[in-house]
Design a protein around this motif. Structure first.
Motif, PDB file in Angstrom:
ATOM      1  N   PHE A   1       0.886  -1.221  -0.036  1.00 22.92           N
ATOM      2  CA  PHE A   1       0.007   0.040  -0.055  1.00 22.92           C
ATOM      3  C   PHE A   1       1.016   1.306  -0.048  1.00 22.92           C
ATOM      4  O   PHE A   1       0.802   2.108  -0.747  1.00 22.92           O
ATOM      5  N   ALA A   2       1.954   1.469   0.833  1.00 24.37           N
ATOM      6  CA  ALA A   2       2.886   2.400   0.641  1.00 24.37           C
ATOM      7  C   ALA A   2       3.598   2.505  -0.510  1.00 24.37           C
ATOM      8  O   ALA A   2       3.929   3.585  -0.972  1.00 24.37           O
ATOM      9  N   LEU A   3       4.049   1.493  -1.326  1.00 21.97           N
ATOM     10  CA  LEU A   3       4.688   1.606  -2.479  1.00 21.97           C
ATOM     11  C   LEU A   3       3.838   1.973  -3.498  1.00 21.97           C
ATOM     12  O   LEU A   3       4.138   2.705  -4.305  1.00 21.97           O
ATOM     13  N   LEU A   4       2.462   1.490  -3.537  1.00 29.32           N
ATOM     14  CA  LEU A   4       1.381   2.230  -4.454  1.00 29.32           C
ATOM     15  C   LEU A   4       1.079   3.875  -3.932  1.00 29.32           C
ATOM     16  O   LEU A   4       1.123   4.559  -5.266  1.00 29.32           O
ATOM     17  N   GLY A   5       1.301   4.183  -2.791  1.00 31.94           N
ATOM     18  CA  GLY A   5       1.018   5.573  -2.438  1.00 31.94           C
ATOM     19  C   GLY A   5       2.244   6.304  -2.987  1.00 31.94           C
ATOM     20  O   GLY A   5       2.249   7.319  -3.362  1.00 31.94           O
TER      21      GLY A   5
ATOM     22  N   LYS B   1      -3.338   7.111  -2.929  1.00 29.97           N
ATOM     23  CA  LYS B   1      -2.913   8.466  -3.376  1.00 29.97           C
ATOM     24  C   LYS B   1      -3.349   9.403  -2.641  1.00 29.97           C
ATOM     25  O   LYS B   1      -2.538  10.370  -2.079  1.00 29.97           O
ATOM     26  N   LYS B   2      -4.711   9.528  -1.920  1.00 29.80           N
ATOM     27  CA  LYS B   2      -5.134  10.436  -1.182  1.00 29.80           C
ATOM     28  C   LYS B   2      -4.403  10.537   0.242  1.00 29.80           C
ATOM     29  O   LYS B   2      -4.140  11.542   0.677  1.00 29.80           O
ATOM     30  N   MET B   3      -4.371   9.568   0.785  1.00 28.01           N
ATOM     31  CA  MET B   3      -3.692   9.134   2.117  1.00 28.01           C
ATOM     32  C   MET B   3      -2.232   9.556   1.975  1.00 28.01           C
ATOM     33  O   MET B   3      -1.556   9.967   3.025  1.00 28.01           O
ATOM     34  N   ALA B   4      -1.495   9.193   0.921  1.00 30.01           N
ATOM     35  CA  ALA B   4      -0.287   9.684   0.716  1.00 30.01           C
ATOM     36  C   ALA B   4       0.025  11.233   0.676  1.00 30.01           C
ATOM     37  O   ALA B   4       0.756  11.721   1.155  1.00 30.01           O
TER      38      ALA B   4
ATOM     39  N   ASN C   1      -2.036  13.500   2.066  1.00 29.75           N
ATOM     40  CA  ASN C   1      -2.602  14.250   3.381  1.00 29.75           C
ATOM     41  C   ASN C   1      -1.735  13.742   4.408  1.00 29.75           C
ATOM     42  O   ASN C   1      -1.578  14.311   5.523  1.00 29.75           O
ATOM     43  N   GLY C   2      -0.733  12.679   4.421  1.00 24.97           N
ATOM     44  CA  GLY C   2       0.091  12.347   5.418  1.00 24.97           C
ATOM     45  C   GLY C   2      -0.119  11.071   6.328  1.00 24.97           C
ATOM     46  O   GLY C   2       0.683  10.715   7.157  1.00 24.97           O
ATOM     47  N   SER C   3      -1.405  10.783   6.150  1.00 26.62           N
ATOM     48  CA  SER C   3      -1.780   9.674   7.038  1.00 26.62           C
ATOM     49  C   SER C   3      -1.256   8.241   6.803  1.00 26.62           C
ATOM     50  O   SER C   3      -1.143   7.459   7.530  1.00 26.62           O
ATOM     51  N   LEU C   4      -0.642   8.083   5.580  1.00 23.75           N
ATOM     52  CA  LEU C   4      -0.238   7.046   5.208  1.00 23.75           C
ATOM     53  C   LEU C   4       1.257   6.591   5.752  1.00 23.75           C
ATOM     54  O   LEU C   4       1.532   5.807   6.135  1.00 23.75           O
ATOM     55  N   SER C   5       1.947   7.660   5.850  1.00 22.17           N
ATOM     56  CA  SER C   5       3.232   7.902   6.294  1.00 22.17           C
ATOM     57  C   SER C   5       3.085   7.525   8.039  1.00 22.17           C
ATOM     58  O   SER C   5       4.096   6.922   8.493  1.00 22.17           O
ATOM     59  N   THR C   6       2.134   8.159   8.473  1.00 24.34           N
ATOM     60  CA  THR C   6       1.834   8.022   9.999  1.00 24.34           C
ATOM     61  C   THR C   6       1.653   6.703  10.157  1.00 24.34           C
ATOM     62  O   THR C   6       2.299   6.063  11.372  1.00 24.34           O
ATOM     63  N   ILE C   7       0.751   6.072   9.709  1.00 23.21           N
ATOM     64  CA  ILE C   7       0.351   4.603   9.966  1.00 23.21           C
ATOM     65  C   ILE C   7       1.532   3.631   9.505  1.00 23.21           C
ATOM     66  O   ILE C   7       1.800   2.836  10.496  1.00 23.21           O
ATOM     67  N   CYS C   8       2.257   3.976   8.645  1.00 25.24           N
ATOM     68  CA  CYS C   8       3.527   3.109   8.320  1.00 25.24           C
ATOM     69  C   CYS C   8       4.438   3.101   9.595  1.00 25.24           C
ATOM     70  O   CYS C   8       5.025   2.287   9.855  1.00 25.24           O
ATOM     71  N   ILE C   9       4.722   4.578   9.871  1.00 21.00           N
ATOM     72  CA  ILE C   9       5.858   4.660  11.055  1.00 21.00           C
ATOM     73  C   ILE C   9       5.538   3.918  12.402  1.00 21.00           C
ATOM     74  O   ILE C   9       6.384   3.339  12.709  1.00 21.00           O
ATOM     75  N   TYR C  10       4.077   4.242  12.584  1.00 24.96           N
ATOM     76  CA  TYR C  10       3.647   3.789  13.966  1.00 24.96           C
ATOM     77  C   TYR C  10       3.766   2.255  13.673  1.00 24.96           C
ATOM     78  O   TYR C  10       3.960   1.574  14.874  1.00 24.96           O
ATOM     79  N   CYS C  11       3.106   1.588  12.728  1.00 24.75           N
ATOM     80  CA  CYS C  11       3.262   0.172  12.666  1.00 24.75           C
ATOM     81  C   CYS C  11       4.620  -0.469  12.738  1.00 24.75           C
ATOM     82  O   CYS C  11       5.028  -1.492  13.271  1.00 24.75           O
ATOM     83  N   ALA C  12       5.754   0.336  11.951  1.00 27.08           N
ATOM     84  CA  ALA C  12       6.901  -0.222  11.842  1.00 27.08           C
ATOM     85  C   ALA C  12       7.715  -0.236  13.523  1.00 27.08           C
ATOM     86  O   ALA C  12       8.421  -1.243  13.611  1.00 27.08           O
TER      87      ALA C  12
END
Length: 102
Positions: free
Chosen positions: A18-22, A45-48, A50-61
């Motif tokens: 999902f992050a690679l697609l974003g 695309k929309k999540m990437a 507005n920054g929510s995708l990066s936040t989700i990725c960092i917290y899950c990581a």
């Protein structure tokens, strides 16, 4: 292999894709197909943007990193699922950081 390990592996694989697609469909790139049609199907695309995708990725990581390092500390590098969780969480942290920068 534990059920939690298998669940985390599938979750991290899904979030990495999902992050690679974003990252691929980020702003500034003109695609050959209609972007509005694609963003209805995949909201990455929309999540990437507005920054929510990066936040989700960092917290899950961070969660996956803590879980795998703690388990590897107790068990050692004998379980391949924990090693895979560690590698996927590091990849996810990199992708979240890359999404935040761009």
């Amino acid at each position: 292999m534990d059920d939690l390990d298998l669940f985390l592996i599938y979750l991290f694989i899904f979030l990495n894709i999902f992050a690679l697609l974003g990252l691929f469909f980020r702003k500034g790139k003109k695609n050959q197909f209609n972007e509005k049609k694609f963003s209805r199907i995949c909201p990455c695309k929309k999540m990437a943007e507005n920054g929510s995708l990066s936040t989700i990725c960092i917290y899950c990581a961070v969660g996956g990193l803590f879980y795998s390092v703690l388990s590897i500390g107790f068990i050692g590098f004998q379980n391949w699922a924990l090693d895979l969780i560690l590698a996927l969480s590091l990849l996810m942290a990199f992708l979240g950081w890359k999404l935040k920068i761009d």
